[in-house]
Motif scaffolding. Structure first.
Motif, PDB file in Angstrom:
ATOM      1  N   VAL A 194      61.105-154.165   6.615  1.00 28.01           N
ATOM      2  CA  VAL A 194      60.692-155.560   6.495  1.00 28.01           C
ATOM      3  C   VAL A 194      60.795-155.966   5.033  1.00 28.01           C
ATOM      4  N   THR A 195      60.818-157.274   4.776  1.00 29.28           N
ATOM      5  CA  THR A 195      60.847-157.768   3.394  1.00 29.28           C
ATOM      6  C   THR A 195      59.663-158.696   3.168  1.00 29.28           C
ATOM      7  N   ALA A 196      59.213-158.734   1.904  1.00 26.44           N
ATOM      8  CA  ALA A 196      58.074-159.576   1.535  1.00 26.44           C
ATOM      9  C   ALA A 196      58.273-160.092   0.120  1.00 26.44           C
ATOM     10  N   VAL A 197      57.571-161.177  -0.219  1.00 17.46           N
ATOM     11  CA  VAL A 197      57.614-161.745  -1.564  1.00 17.46           C
ATOM     12  C   VAL A 197      56.424-161.200  -2.348  1.00 17.46           C
ATOM     13  N   PRO A 198      56.645-160.536  -3.506  1.00 20.45           N
ATOM     14  CA  PRO A 198      55.529-159.973  -4.281  1.00 20.45           C
ATOM     15  C   PRO A 198      54.491-161.039  -4.624  1.00 20.45           C
ATOM     16  N   GLY A 199      53.208-160.654  -4.499  1.00 14.61           N
ATOM     17  CA  GLY A 199      52.117-161.541  -4.875  1.00 14.61           C
ATOM     18  C   GLY A 199      51.559-162.346  -3.730  1.00 14.61           C
ATOM     19  N   GLN A 200      52.303-162.453  -2.623  1.00 13.02           N
ATOM     20  CA  GLN A 200      51.795-163.201  -1.475  1.00 13.02           C
ATOM     21  C   GLN A 200      50.990-162.254  -0.597  1.00 13.02           C
ATOM     22  N   VAL A 201      49.697-162.511  -0.455  1.00 13.73           N
ATOM     23  CA  VAL A 201      48.811-161.649   0.322  1.00 13.73           C
ATOM     24  C   VAL A 201      47.601-162.459   0.759  1.00 13.73           C
ATOM     25  N   SER A 202      47.054-162.125   1.928  1.00 14.39           N
ATOM     26  CA  SER A 202      45.852-162.800   2.428  1.00 14.39           C
ATOM     27  C   SER A 202      45.020-161.773   3.174  1.00 14.39           C
ATOM     28  N   THR A 203      43.821-161.505   2.668  1.00 10.16           N
ATOM     29  CA  THR A 203      42.896-160.523   3.269  1.00 10.16           C
ATOM     30  C   THR A 203      43.606-159.234   3.631  1.00 10.16           C
ATOM     31  N   SER A 204      44.369-158.696   2.670  1.00 10.68           N
ATOM     32  CA  SER A 204      45.083-157.419   2.810  1.00 10.68           C
ATOM     33  C   SER A 204      46.263-157.482   3.783  1.00 10.68           C
ATOM     34  N   PHE A 205      46.638-158.676   4.257  1.00 14.41           N
ATOM     35  CA  PHE A 205      47.811-158.828   5.105  1.00 14.41           C
ATOM     36  C   PHE A 205      48.947-159.450   4.286  1.00 14.41           C
ATOM     37  N   LEU A 206      50.179-158.960   4.506  1.00 15.38           N
ATOM     38  CA  LEU A 206      51.352-159.483   3.804  1.00 15.38           C
ATOM     39  C   LEU A 206      52.214-160.301   4.759  1.00 15.38           C
ATOM     40  N   PRO A 207      52.695-161.481   4.310  1.00 18.04           N
ATOM     41  CA  PRO A 207      53.667-162.221   5.125  1.00 18.04           C
ATOM     42  C   PRO A 207      55.037-161.559   4.965  1.00 18.04           C
ATOM     43  N   VAL A 208      55.644-161.139   6.070  1.00 12.43           N
ATOM     44  CA  VAL A 208      56.902-160.390   5.995  1.00 12.43           C
ATOM     45  C   VAL A 208      57.925-160.979   6.958  1.00 12.43           C
ATOM     46  N   LYS A 209      59.172-160.532   6.769  1.00 10.26           N
ATOM     47  CA  LYS A 209      60.254-160.847   7.698  1.00 10.26           C
ATOM     48  C   LYS A 209      60.819-159.547   8.234  1.00 10.26           C
TER      49      LYS A 209
END
Length: 363
Positions: free
Chosen positions: A171-186
């Motif tokens: 999966v891929t993610a943008v560094p720094g984007q996080v919410s309550t220990s969850f990462l938005p990924v593709k």
């Protein structure tokens, strides 16, 4: 994110040095917080300063014991020793993580880079370093699922499952984007959220089973035992593998929590009273429901281990005494001789002592 459960943003400067090295206050001030660390919680000390007409707070992270030299409310001088370098929390080696926050008149805070701020006041941290590693954050990062995980519609286990991903899915993610220990990924063409403790920057090893030898069909294998667990003390069930959020509930002592659903450091994912969450492994004991015992398997050689980082070998399962020596990264320490919480007893270079299990891996 350097390891499962870590963060994708970094609001400070890391000063790597030997475990137990002294930490000094960067300016005069008053101690406002002391939190001692564990293998899963980063210990820290906070100090509030007034420099000129501006108020700042400095934070010193990854200490083991936060109260060996100072206490909350104590006034300290610039250069006064306040603690020792450790490696508590999610870290891959001993270092001081230093943060600097400027207080705004409106009551908010602005984070500053400590390095130029200290240099302007006569402390050249970068100039005295033996080595500097500075990396520009990439636009995206690649991670891999550490097991079969759910890609969810939101940053919570209560949100809908978009799709179930197999172990080792990229999966891929943008560094720094996080919410309550969850990462938005593709994941391919799909987007969603995955908890950071279920992702790793390292692709997991994929083993291909050998084809069975041509032989008469073996007898049916005995049904393996299902290992379940019970609590050894009243234990908080938390929504994530962290103490940062309010517990879902408290599991009484001696209650069955079933099988372990997932692991993250010293945390274990379990279910109790219809809720699923995370608990500390130190307060779980096996409660095995056995099936018919299979025949003893051929004896196997005990596993041996090596270090994943430079690691202090201590005379006891504690950071309270001076290390016997430092084991370099990648060195074999043989078999585990004993266990005590998150500590493991090993032998290296003719000396036997204790090291932290988080920095050992099977050979």
């Amino acid at each position: 994110m350097p390891m499962p459960g870590a963060t994708t943003s970094h609001g400070g400067v890391d000063l790597a040095t030997k475990n137990g090295s002294p930490i000094y206050a960067v300016a005069a001030g008053v101690v406002t917080a002391t939190v001692s660390g564990t293998s899963s919680v980063a210990g820290h000390i906070d100090i509030r300063h007034t420099v000129g007409k501006t108020t700042y707070t400095t934070k010193y992270l990854h200490v083991w014991s936060a109260t060996t030299h100072v206490k909350v409310g104590q006034i300290v001088k610039a250069g006064q020793r306040i603690s020792s370098v450790g490696m508590s929390g999610n870290t891959n080696g001993p270092h001081l993580h230093l943060e600097l926050w400027e207080h705004a008149a409106s009551g908010g805070y602005k984070q500053l880079d400590p390095v130029p701020w200290l240099k302007s006041r006569g402390i050249d941290v970068a100039g005295k370093a033996t080595r500097i590693t500075a990396k520009t954050a990439p636009s995206t990062c690649t991670y891999y699922t550490t097991g079969a995980v759910n890609l969810r519609a939101g940053a919570s286990t209560s949100t809908a499952v978009v799709v179930k991903l197999a172990a080792g899915t990229m999966v891929t993610a943008v560094p720094g984007q996080v919410s309550t220990s969850f990462l938005p990924v593709k994941a391919g063409a799909r987007s969603g959220w995955i908890a950071n403790w279920l992702l790793s920057p390292t692709r997991p090893a994929v083993t291909t089973p050998k084809p069975p030898a041509q032989a008469p069909a073996p007898a049916p294998a005995p049904v393996p035992s299902k290992v379940t667990y019970k609590t050894t003390a009243a234990l908080n069930l938390r929504p994530t593998a962290s103490t940062s959020q309010k517990p879902l509930l408290t599991i009484p002592k001696g209650k069955d929590v079933g099988q372990i659903l997932a692991s993250s450091g010293s945390w274990r994912k379990v279910a109790y009273a219809g809720k699923t969450g995370w608990v500390q492994s130190d307060y779980l004991a096996k409660s095995t429901a056995t099936s018919p015992a299979p025949k003893p398997a051929p004896a196997q050689q005990p596993a041996t281990y090596k270090t994943t980082a430079a690691l202090s070998l201590r005379p006891t399962a504690s950071t309270s005494q001076k290390p016997l020596l430092t084991i370099p990264k990648g060195k074999s320490v043989g078999q585990i001789l004993a266990s005590n919480g998150s500590w493991r007893k090993v032998t290296y270079a003719g000396k036997t002592g204790w090291v932290h299990k988080d920095f050992l891996t099977k050979q």
